[in-house]
Design a protein around this motif. Structure first.
Motif, PDB file in Angstrom:
ATOM      1  N   MET A   1       2.420  -4.201  13.940  1.00 19.86           N
ATOM      2  CA  MET A   1       2.343  -4.627  12.671  1.00 19.86           C
ATOM      3  C   MET A   1       3.350  -3.754  11.763  1.00 19.86           C
ATOM      4  SD  MET A   1       0.851  -7.693  11.994  1.00 19.86           S
ATOM      5  CE  MET A   1       0.270  -7.416  10.209  1.00 19.86           C
ATOM      6  N   LYS A   2       3.944  -4.095  10.917  1.00 22.13           N
ATOM      7  CA  LYS A   2       4.887  -3.356   9.958  1.00 22.13           C
ATOM      8  C   LYS A   2       3.674  -2.795   8.846  1.00 22.13           C
ATOM      9  CE  LYS A   2       9.646  -4.803  10.701  1.00 22.13           C
ATOM     10  NZ  LYS A   2      10.715  -5.221   9.955  1.00 22.13           N
ATOM     11  N   GLU A   3       3.965  -1.710   8.541  1.00 26.76           N
ATOM     12  CA  GLU A   3       3.333  -1.209   7.305  1.00 26.76           C
ATOM     13  C   GLU A   3       3.940  -1.812   6.055  1.00 26.76           C
ATOM     14  OE1 GLU A   3       3.739   1.632   9.324  1.00 26.76           O
ATOM     15  OE2 GLU A   3       1.872   2.344   9.869  1.00 26.76           O
ATOM     16  N   ARG A   4       3.115  -2.122   5.214  1.00 23.61           N
ATOM     17  CA  ARG A   4       3.593  -2.822   4.073  1.00 23.61           C
ATOM     18  C   ARG A   4       3.589  -2.168   2.748  1.00 23.61           C
ATOM     19  NH1 ARG A   4       0.555  -8.163   3.239  1.00 23.61           N
ATOM     20  NH2 ARG A   4       1.899  -8.999   5.008  1.00 23.61           N
ATOM     21  N   ILE A   5       4.983  -1.935   1.869  1.00 25.22           N
ATOM     22  CA  ILE A   5       4.881  -1.072   0.878  1.00 25.22           C
ATOM     23  C   ILE A   5       5.046  -1.719  -0.501  1.00 25.22           C
ATOM     24  CG2 ILE A   5       6.129   0.866  -0.235  1.00 25.22           C
ATOM     25  CD1 ILE A   5       6.446   1.980   2.410  1.00 25.22           C
ATOM     26  N   LEU A   6       4.482  -1.894  -1.490  1.00 22.90           N
ATOM     27  CA  LEU A   6       5.028  -2.352  -2.922  1.00 22.90           C
ATOM     28  C   LEU A   6       5.667  -1.526  -3.685  1.00 22.90           C
ATOM     29  CD1 LEU A   6       4.654  -4.530  -4.756  1.00 22.90           C
ATOM     30  CD2 LEU A   6       2.293  -3.708  -5.579  1.00 22.90           C
ATOM     31  N   VAL A   7       6.930  -1.950  -3.846  1.00 23.16           N
ATOM     32  CA  VAL A   7       7.592  -1.129  -5.049  1.00 23.16           C
ATOM     33  C   VAL A   7       7.717  -1.851  -6.279  1.00 23.16           C
ATOM     34  CG1 VAL A   7      10.017  -0.220  -5.217  1.00 23.16           C
ATOM     35  CG2 VAL A   7       9.203  -0.352  -2.915  1.00 23.16           C
TER      36      VAL A   7
ATOM     37  N   GLU B   1       7.895  -3.122   5.587  1.00 21.96           N
ATOM     38  CA  GLU B   1       8.063  -4.227   5.171  1.00 21.96           C
ATOM     39  C   GLU B   1       7.656  -4.123   3.560  1.00 21.96           C
ATOM     40  OE1 GLU B   1       5.730  -8.468   4.317  1.00 21.96           O
ATOM     41  OE2 GLU B   1       5.068  -7.241   6.190  1.00 21.96           O
ATOM     42  N   VAL B   2       8.611  -4.560   2.784  1.00 22.15           N
ATOM     43  CA  VAL B   2       8.616  -4.282   1.386  1.00 22.15           C
ATOM     44  C   VAL B   2       8.325  -5.485   0.475  1.00 22.15           C
ATOM     45  CG1 VAL B   2       9.989  -3.403  -0.457  1.00 22.15           C
ATOM     46  CG2 VAL B   2      10.474  -2.231   1.668  1.00 22.15           C
ATOM     47  N   LEU B   3       7.294  -5.436  -0.364  1.00 18.63           N
ATOM     48  CA  LEU B   3       7.011  -6.245  -1.679  1.00 18.63           C
ATOM     49  C   LEU B   3       7.651  -5.548  -2.915  1.00 18.63           C
ATOM     50  CD1 LEU B   3       3.360  -7.287  -0.486  1.00 18.63           C
ATOM     51  CD2 LEU B   3       5.616  -8.226   0.164  1.00 18.63           C
ATOM     52  N   LYS B   4       7.978  -6.569  -3.785  1.00 26.29           N
ATOM     53  CA  LYS B   4       8.626  -6.089  -4.918  1.00 26.29           C
ATOM     54  C   LYS B   4       7.765  -6.553  -6.217  1.00 26.29           C
ATOM     55  CE  LYS B   4      13.017  -6.266  -2.663  1.00 26.29           C
ATOM     56  NZ  LYS B   4      14.339  -7.139  -2.535  1.00 26.29           N
ATOM     57  N   ALA B   5       7.863  -5.740  -7.311  1.00 27.11           N
ATOM     58  CA  ALA B   5       7.324  -6.128  -8.528  1.00 27.11           C
ATOM     59  C   ALA B   5       7.936  -5.528  -9.706  1.00 27.11           C
ATOM     60  CB  ALA B   5       5.784  -5.938  -8.477  1.00 27.11           C
ATOM     61  N   TYR B   6       7.857  -5.946 -10.758  1.00 26.22           N
ATOM     62  CA  TYR B   6       8.766  -5.613 -12.039  1.00 26.22           C
ATOM     63  C   TYR B   6       8.039  -5.191 -13.164  1.00 26.22           C
ATOM     64  CZ  TYR B   6      12.005  -7.594  -8.530  1.00 26.22           C
ATOM     65  OH  TYR B   6      12.908  -7.881  -7.233  1.00 26.22           O
TER      66      TYR B   6
ATOM     67  N   ALA C   1      -3.479  -7.946  -5.489  1.00 31.22           N
ATOM     68  CA  ALA C   1      -5.033  -8.852  -5.344  1.00 31.22           C
ATOM     69  C   ALA C   1      -4.575  -9.998  -4.384  1.00 31.22           C
ATOM     70  CB  ALA C   1      -5.110  -9.523  -6.584  1.00 31.22           C
ATOM     71  N   GLU C   2      -3.465 -10.263  -3.907  1.00 28.12           N
ATOM     72  CA  GLU C   2      -3.136 -11.468  -3.173  1.00 28.12           C
ATOM     73  C   GLU C   2      -2.631 -10.847  -1.564  1.00 28.12           C
ATOM     74  OE1 GLU C   2       0.331 -13.412  -4.796  1.00 28.12           O
ATOM     75  OE2 GLU C   2      -0.895 -14.295  -6.456  1.00 28.12           O
ATOM     76  N   LYS C   3      -2.139  -9.800  -1.510  1.00 26.52           N
ATOM     77  CA  LYS C   3      -1.527  -9.120  -0.434  1.00 26.52           C
ATOM     78  C   LYS C   3      -2.031  -7.718  -0.013  1.00 26.52           C
ATOM     79  CE  LYS C   3       2.428 -12.245  -0.334  1.00 26.52           C
ATOM     80  NZ  LYS C   3       3.960 -12.288  -0.366  1.00 26.52           N
ATOM     81  N   GLN C   4      -2.140  -7.493   1.292  1.00 27.63           N
ATOM     82  CA  GLN C   4      -2.610  -6.107   1.500  1.00 27.63           C
ATOM     83  C   GLN C   4      -1.534  -5.237   1.688  1.00 27.63           C
ATOM     84  OE1 GLN C   4      -4.977  -5.973   5.328  1.00 27.63           O
ATOM     85  NE2 GLN C   4      -6.746  -5.113   4.093  1.00 27.63           N
ATOM     86  N   VAL C   5      -1.607  -4.126   0.952  1.00 23.40           N
ATOM     87  CA  VAL C   5      -0.297  -3.195   1.187  1.00 23.40           C
ATOM     88  C   VAL C   5      -0.908  -1.829   1.596  1.00 23.40           C
ATOM     89  CG1 VAL C   5       0.866  -4.147  -0.519  1.00 23.40           C
ATOM     90  CG2 VAL C   5      -0.270  -2.283  -1.149  1.00 23.40           C
ATOM     91  N   GLN C   6      -0.218  -1.020   2.545  1.00 25.76           N
ATOM     92  CA  GLN C   6      -0.399   0.224   2.904  1.00 25.76           C
ATOM     93  C   GLN C   6      -0.119   1.428   1.895  1.00 25.76           C
ATOM     94  OE1 GLN C   6       0.502  -2.128   5.369  1.00 25.76           O
ATOM     95  NE2 GLN C   6      -1.727  -2.282   5.162  1.00 25.76           N
ATOM     96  N   LEU C   7       0.709   1.102   0.840  1.00 24.59           N
ATOM     97  CA  LEU C   7       1.131   2.273   0.028  1.00 24.59           C
ATOM     98  C   LEU C   7       1.875   1.543  -1.246  1.00 24.59           C
ATOM     99  CD1 LEU C   7       2.937   5.638   0.365  1.00 24.59           C
ATOM    100  CD2 LEU C   7       4.296   4.053  -0.807  1.00 24.59           C
TER     101      LEU C   7
END
Length: 232
Positions: A1-7, A28-33, A43-49
């Motif tokens: 499983m890739k670690e997921r990061i929110l930027v 794996e990268v999630l994005k928010a602005y 709140a919807e997805k698990q992130v590791q950082l």
């Protein structure tokens, strides 16, 4: 499983550049602005950082950090164009684990991300050396099996970084650690002008475990030398 990061940054080009950098490292990268979008995402997805900018619309980065810390202890690295020590201390005191100043060197950013994720995941790493049992010190008890600190029988809500500091000090009751040594052991990198960073984390732990943080009975400073967990 890739670690997921929110930027999180209101500058979409910066988000895109960081995402490309981290994806090359197999994250794996999630994005928010903005801060609100960041809160909705975690709140919807698990992130590791979380990598989060300070100045953003709707909800600024530091306010978002405060909100996140109410429920989660995942590592947070604050990104900011401000480099003054007061701004760094403010970010750390709000609950961030690390602070990176723009413009940053890509290699440095990746190294800090890896360090934070390694520290966070190691708290529950089944491959880590077994350290069962608890350390009891007065009204504090630290379970090395759970990596949880209890004060007066109640679990204390600590971040991953705070837990590592507590682990170090509780396993060495009465020993004084210079700030530089705490930084090297907990952050797993060489210490350079790190006194403020360590001081803020110590202060946050004090606020969570001491009856009177201004006159601590456990987590004490030895002026001119460092910090220790008083043996009771």
């Amino acid at each position: 499983m890739k670690e997921r990061i929110l930027v999180v940054d209101d500058d979409r080009e910066i988000v895109k550049a960081i995402a490309l950098l981290l994806e090359k490292e197999e994250y794996e990268v999630l994005k928010a602005y903005d801060g609100m979008q960041a809160l909705e995402t975690i709140a919807e997805k698990q992130v590791q950082l979380i990598l989060i900018d300070v100045m953003m619309p709707k909800l600024d980065g530091l306010s978002a950090v405060l909100k996140i810390r109410e429920k989660k202890n995942i590592p947070i690295i604050v990104l900011s164009a401000k480099s003054e020590d007061t701004d760094k201390v403010l970010g750390l005191s709000m609950g961030a684990d690390d602070y990176v100043t723009k413009p940053y060197h890509p290699a440095e950013l990746v190294a800090r991300v890896k360090s934070q994720i390694r520290r966070y995941t190691s708290l529950g790493d089944i491959n880590a050396p077994s350290s069962t049992g608890s350390i009891v010190n007065g009204r504090l008890e630290f379970s090395r099996e759970e990596m949880v600190l209890y004060a007066d029988g109640e679990p204390v809500k600590l971040t991953a970084t705070e837990t590592k500091i507590v682990d170090l000090l509780m396993c060495n009751l009465g020993r004084v650690f210079p700030a530089e040594e705490i930084y090297r052991r907990v952050w797993n990198e060489e210490a350079y002008a790190t006194e403020n960073t360590v001081m803020v984390h110590i202060r946050r732990i004090r606020e969570k475990i001491e009856w009177n943080p201004r006159e601590p009975e456990y987590l004490k400073v030895v002026w001119g030398i460092g910090y220790k967990m008083e043996k009771k």
